[in-house]
Design a protein around this motif. Sequence first.
Motif, PDB file in Angstrom:
ATOM      1  N   VAL A 160     -45.105 -23.127  -6.642  1.00 22.88           N
ATOM      2  CA  VAL A 160     -45.250 -21.947  -7.491  1.00 22.88           C
ATOM      3  C   VAL A 160     -44.265 -22.001  -8.666  1.00 22.88           C
ATOM      4  O   VAL A 160     -44.609 -21.691  -9.806  1.00 22.88           O
ATOM      5  N   LYS A 161     -43.047 -22.448  -8.375  1.00 21.51           N
ATOM      6  CA  LYS A 161     -42.040 -22.517  -9.441  1.00 21.51           C
ATOM      7  C   LYS A 161     -42.442 -23.554 -10.495  1.00 21.51           C
ATOM      8  O   LYS A 161     -42.259 -23.323 -11.699  1.00 21.51           O
ATOM      9  N   ALA A 162     -42.989 -24.677 -10.036  1.00 17.94           N
ATOM     10  CA  ALA A 162     -43.433 -25.710 -10.989  1.00 17.94           C
ATOM     11  C   ALA A 162     -44.577 -25.159 -11.846  1.00 17.94           C
ATOM     12  O   ALA A 162     -44.593 -25.341 -13.067  1.00 17.94           O
ATOM     13  N   LEU A 163     -45.522 -24.473 -11.211  1.00 15.52           N
ATOM     14  CA  LEU A 163     -46.654 -23.916 -11.966  1.00 15.52           C
ATOM     15  C   LEU A 163     -46.175 -22.890 -12.983  1.00 15.52           C
ATOM     16  O   LEU A 163     -46.614 -22.863 -14.131  1.00 15.52           O
ATOM     17  N   GLU A 164     -45.231 -22.056 -12.541  1.00 15.78           N
ATOM     18  CA  GLU A 164     -44.730 -20.997 -13.423  1.00 15.78           C
ATOM     19  C   GLU A 164     -43.984 -21.586 -14.621  1.00 15.78           C
ATOM     20  O   GLU A 164     -44.086 -21.064 -15.737  1.00 15.78           O
ATOM     21  N   HIS A 171     -48.622 -16.320 -13.679  1.00 11.91           N
ATOM     22  CA  HIS A 171     -48.033 -15.452 -12.653  1.00 11.91           C
ATOM     23  C   HIS A 171     -48.460 -15.852 -11.238  1.00 11.91           C
ATOM     24  O   HIS A 171     -49.030 -15.039 -10.507  1.00 11.91           O
ATOM     25  N   PRO A 172     -48.182 -17.099 -10.836  1.00 17.74           N
ATOM     26  CA  PRO A 172     -48.548 -17.511  -9.477  1.00 17.74           C
ATOM     27  C   PRO A 172     -47.684 -16.805  -8.431  1.00 17.74           C
ATOM     28  O   PRO A 172     -46.520 -16.488  -8.700  1.00 17.74           O
ATOM     29  N   ARG A 173     -48.261 -16.550  -7.272  1.00 13.57           N
ATOM     30  CA  ARG A 173     -47.560 -15.841  -6.198  1.00 13.57           C
ATOM     31  C   ARG A 173     -47.765 -16.575  -4.875  1.00 13.57           C
ATOM     32  O   ARG A 173     -48.589 -17.483  -4.771  1.00 13.57           O
ATOM     33  N   LEU A 174     -47.034 -16.112  -3.839  1.00 14.99           N
ATOM     34  CA  LEU A 174     -47.139 -16.721  -2.511  1.00 14.99           C
ATOM     35  C   LEU A 174     -47.688 -15.719  -1.513  1.00 14.99           C
ATOM     36  O   LEU A 174     -47.289 -14.554  -1.527  1.00 14.99           O
TER      37      LEU A 174
END
Length: 324
Positions: A160-164, A171-174
């Motif tokens: 998610v951090k890489a995508l963000e 705004h990717p989430r888990l």
Amino acid sequence: MAHPPLSTLFKVVALLNDGTIHTGTDIAKALGLSRTAIWKVVQRLKKYSIDISTQHQGYQLKSSLLLLDKKRIEDLIKDPNVMVEVVESLPSTNDYLRDKSSFRNLHFCLAEHQSKGRGRLGREWSSPFGRNIYCSFTYSFNRNIDEISGLSLIIGLFVVKALESLYPELHPRLKWPNDIYVNNKKMGGILIDIMAEAHGHCRAVIGIGLNINMKEETLENVEHSWTSLEHELTLKGDRNVIVAHIIRSILNGLEIFLDQGMTPFLPDWAQYDVLAGKRVSVNTAAKITTGIARGIDSHGYLLLELSSGEIKKFSCGDASLLKE
Ligand code: BTN
């Protein structure tokens, strides 16, 4: 049937990517192969549902295909400890690495297509050719299995951090335990196979599936509420760059995880948690429990506040958001 070497398909695509018509004879000559070999590659591309026209003048790709490129990924990662392997098609990248214990640590395998892609809980993972990321890697831990219980959660966090960092507007989430969510729809997931070895060691195969350039029509056939990068941002993602960012993010984070466990990641995880504070139901093999999600603990267990006020912990299961 044995396939010609992987690079042939990739080289044919590279030639056809200019969008013009190429005769079988021209392609064969350029690549030093027979016309039959080229014809076979074209048949394979068609089997993968790639839009390629075959007229008597020759072959033409309807839209260009940016395929995975081992060299580009390795150049972007710049880490001699990482080995990248790009494969045209496999049943499942996780199964491929799991079944060969000879692969060394940080062997990353990426496939353009999976014929038996696996999701969690025995589900199928839809893996069309050339669109998405199907990536697995090996990692050996000198830890007992229970010491790395949060592994799949932190891998989700690194993804998610890489995508963000590449697409802040995404705004990717888990979603616990290891779904990548965007706009309340699933964009990806993590699947970990852990093999316990002797003397407190274990070997993990960590699989990451991400929908990048998945078309809407394809998404409609999938049971759940799904999405892809292209669907969300109306752009085509360069999978080589995305994979390289993800690998870098994993390399940085894993070291900290091995040193300090889950604890340093808990505040970050909470920031991306789509379930926190929401009414959810948790489905385990035993039963369905509903309550308010209260984040995760240092083992990666989901904390669920029941109507009695009691906090119940879940080590595994499937969580769904309930309508408020
Ligand atoms: C999930 O159910 O959310 C987990 C999906 C994991 C899919 C990836 S794609 C690469 C690797 N190979 C597989 O067969 N599965 C994982």
